[in-house]
Design a protein around this motif. Structure first.
Motif, short mmCIF file in Angstrom:
data_model
loop_
_atom_site.label_atom_id
_atom_site.label_comp_id
_atom_site.label_asym_id
_atom_site.label_seq_id
_atom_site.Cartn_x
_atom_site.Cartn_y
_atom_site.Cartn_z
N LYS A 63 29.99 64.32 7.04
CA LYS A 63 28.76 63.78 7.59
C LYS A 63 28.08 62.71 6.74
O LYS A 63 27.35 61.86 7.27
N HIS A 91 25.20 67.84 9.02
CA HIS A 91 24.51 66.56 9.17
C HIS A 91 23.26 66.53 8.28
O HIS A 91 22.92 65.50 7.69
N TYR A 158 25.12 62.06 16.17
CA TYR A 158 26.30 61.46 16.81
C TYR A 158 25.99 60.32 17.77
O TYR A 158 26.84 59.46 17.99
N ASP A 159 24.78 60.26 18.33
CA ASP A 159 24.48 59.26 19.35
C ASP A 159 23.96 57.97 18.72
O ASP A 159 22.82 57.55 18.94
N VAL A 164 28.83 56.62 14.34
CA VAL A 164 30.23 56.64 14.78
C VAL A 164 31.10 55.79 13.87
O VAL A 164 32.19 56.20 13.46
N GLN A 167 31.73 57.56 10.57
CA GLN A 167 32.74 58.62 10.69
C GLN A 167 34.13 58.02 10.85
O GLN A 167 35.14 58.63 10.48
N GLY A 192 30.69 62.42 17.68
CA GLY A 192 30.62 61.28 16.76
C GLY A 192 31.85 61.15 15.89
O GLY A 192 32.35 60.04 15.67
N SER A 195 34.97 60.13 17.96
CA SER A 195 34.80 58.76 18.43
C SER A 195 35.17 57.76 17.34
O SER A 195 35.92 56.81 17.58
N THR A 245 26.81 71.83 19.25
CA THR A 245 25.73 70.94 19.67
C THR A 245 25.32 71.17 21.12
O THR A 245 24.19 70.90 21.50
N THR A 252 29.29 58.60 22.93
CA THR A 252 30.51 59.29 22.50
C THR A 252 31.41 59.63 23.69
O THR A 252 32.63 59.58 23.57
#
Length: 422
Positions: A63, A91, A158-159, A164, A167, A192, A195, A245, A252
């Motif tokens: 993360k 995270h 992740y959004d 992204v 990662q 995330g 992706s 989540t 994603t």
């Protein structure tokens, strides 16, 4: 899914390369090793199983990559004084480390059910922690309220294209570890990680099959793909808190739809057993989210026969209470921890005789009790409840058979769905 044309995705490979430059300059995410597992090769029929051990990252997960890239991008574009994030644990730590590294205050909202080890680690990395609600959704809502009421910047788990892309640096590293991979297996929570990894492989190795894996009690991607929009669960039920989540984002989902070839779902029992297999055979302790990739290659739903496959072990922050629960569950599934009850006459000597039969099979009795307060028992009858340790299914069956042959029929009371033996 999986046409591997990166030109139409919201995040480009160039964004991943920029993230790599930022991370390299800070030396905040170390390259993590790869270890070949011949044991998993025997179990799965794969030609090679290469475990990507990102759980050995400094914070125990990937993360930090995305969080540091996001915060660095913000600082390059504007003034930034405070960041806010919601997280079940990993995270949170990634944002805390990244913010502290860049001299930014961080407030992390975590569910009250988050493992104490992750809460303490997040505070130890310099962040202020607020505990709100019973799940990730409640924590996320509170974090959004803080942002709406202040000038803080939300670091979404992740959004966010920058998350992204960050990662995705792990995907580049996986490719460099083994450029000729047939299949990679990546856990999915909000999407995330997969992706970013998928974007990297679309550029570097488009023929590599990309498989995503979700926990059965938190499966959102198949329904989201079917409907063409993100589907969110009201609640989740999985021991893999790192991928609990309960939803993906439009960002994603669009990348998963374009670049991910298959989605596999694994059960809690399969996840627990994979944790145990990794401990026994690879000598690695990982959390449920990380073991999901190994559970996937051991399941009947994913065929890796003859392939060179890389399961991603994405996190190692396993709470000790959860480890105990996982071990009990996995040992029960293997019949190495058996609870059975014997219906018999309540007379002196019965328990001693039953105990002797068990001892003759070299099994260890953990606990034993009498149960007389049941309506279906006549006066003078009793249930004797035994909890014993065995070496496995055949050992447990031999004990129950011996008891039955001696006039003590046995009912096993702690059966769970069987998992594969290591």
């Amino acid at each position: 899914m999986g046409d591997n044309d990166s030109s139409t995705t919201p995040v480009e490979f160039a964004d991943v390369e920029t993230a790599m430059e930022r991370l390299d300059e800070a030396d905040i995410a170390k390259p993590t090793p790869v270890d070949r597992s011949t044991s998993l090769e025997e179990m799965t029929g794969a030609a090679e199983v290469l475990l990507k051990m990102e759980h050995l990252q400094w914070t125990g997960s990937f993360k930090t990559r995305g969080a540091y890239n996001k915060i660095s991008q913000c600082l390059e574009e504007r003034e930034l004084n405070r960041v806010v994030a919601s997280s079940a644990g990993n995270h949170a730590q990634g944002v805390a480390v990244a913010a502290t590294e860049r001299g930014i205050d961080a407030t992390i909202v975590m569910p009250k059910t988050a493992p104490e080890t992750k809460i303490n680690a997040t505070r130890g990395y310099g962040a202020t922690v607020e505990l709100v609600g019973q799940d990730f959704q409640a924590a996320r809502q509170h974090a959004e309220e803080i942002v709406a009421e202040t000038e803080a910047t939300l670091i979404h788990p992740y959004d966010d294209p920058a998350i992204v892309a960050g990662q995705g640096t792990l995907g580049v590293e996986m490719y460099e570890d083994a450029p000729d991979l047939d299949t990679i297996v990546v856990p999915i929570g909000g999407g995330g990680l997969i992706s970013g990894v998928a974007i990297a492989f679309a550029e570097l190795s488009p023929d590599t099959r990309i498989v995503g894996v979700q926990a059965e009690g938190a499966t959102t991607v198949p329904a989201s793909l079917d409907k063409g929009v993100p589907v969110t669960l009201d609640s989740v039920d999985t021991i893999a808190d790192g991928i609990a989540t309960g939803g993906v984002s439009e960002l994603t989902l669009s990348i998963i739809e374009e670049h991910v070839d298959e989605i596999v779902t694994v059960t809690n029992t399969e996840i627990a057993d994979a944790i145990l297999v990794l401990m026994e055979r690879a000598k690695q302790i990982v959390e449920g989210a990380a073991s999901a990739s190994v559970a996937a290659i051991r399941s009947d739903d994913l065929d890796v026969s003859g392939e060179k496959v890389m399961p991603l072990l994405c996190g190692g922050n396993l709470d000790m209470t959860m480890l105990r629960a996982v071990l009990i569950h996995a040992l029960t599934a293997r019949r190495q921890l058996v609870r059975f009850r014997v219906h018999t006459v309540d007379r002196p000597g019965n328990m001693a005789e039953i105990t002797e039969i068990i001892a003759n099979h070299d099994a260890n009795i953990q606990a034993v009790r009498h149960d007389r307060a049941l309506e279906n028992l006549d006066v003078g009858e009793v249930y004797l409840i035994f909890e014993i340790e065995t070496s496995g299914l055949s050992h447990a069956e031999a004990i129950t058979e011996s008891l039955a042959n001696n006039g003590y029929p046995v009912e096993v009371t702690n059966r769970v769905a069987a998992a594969s033996s290591p």
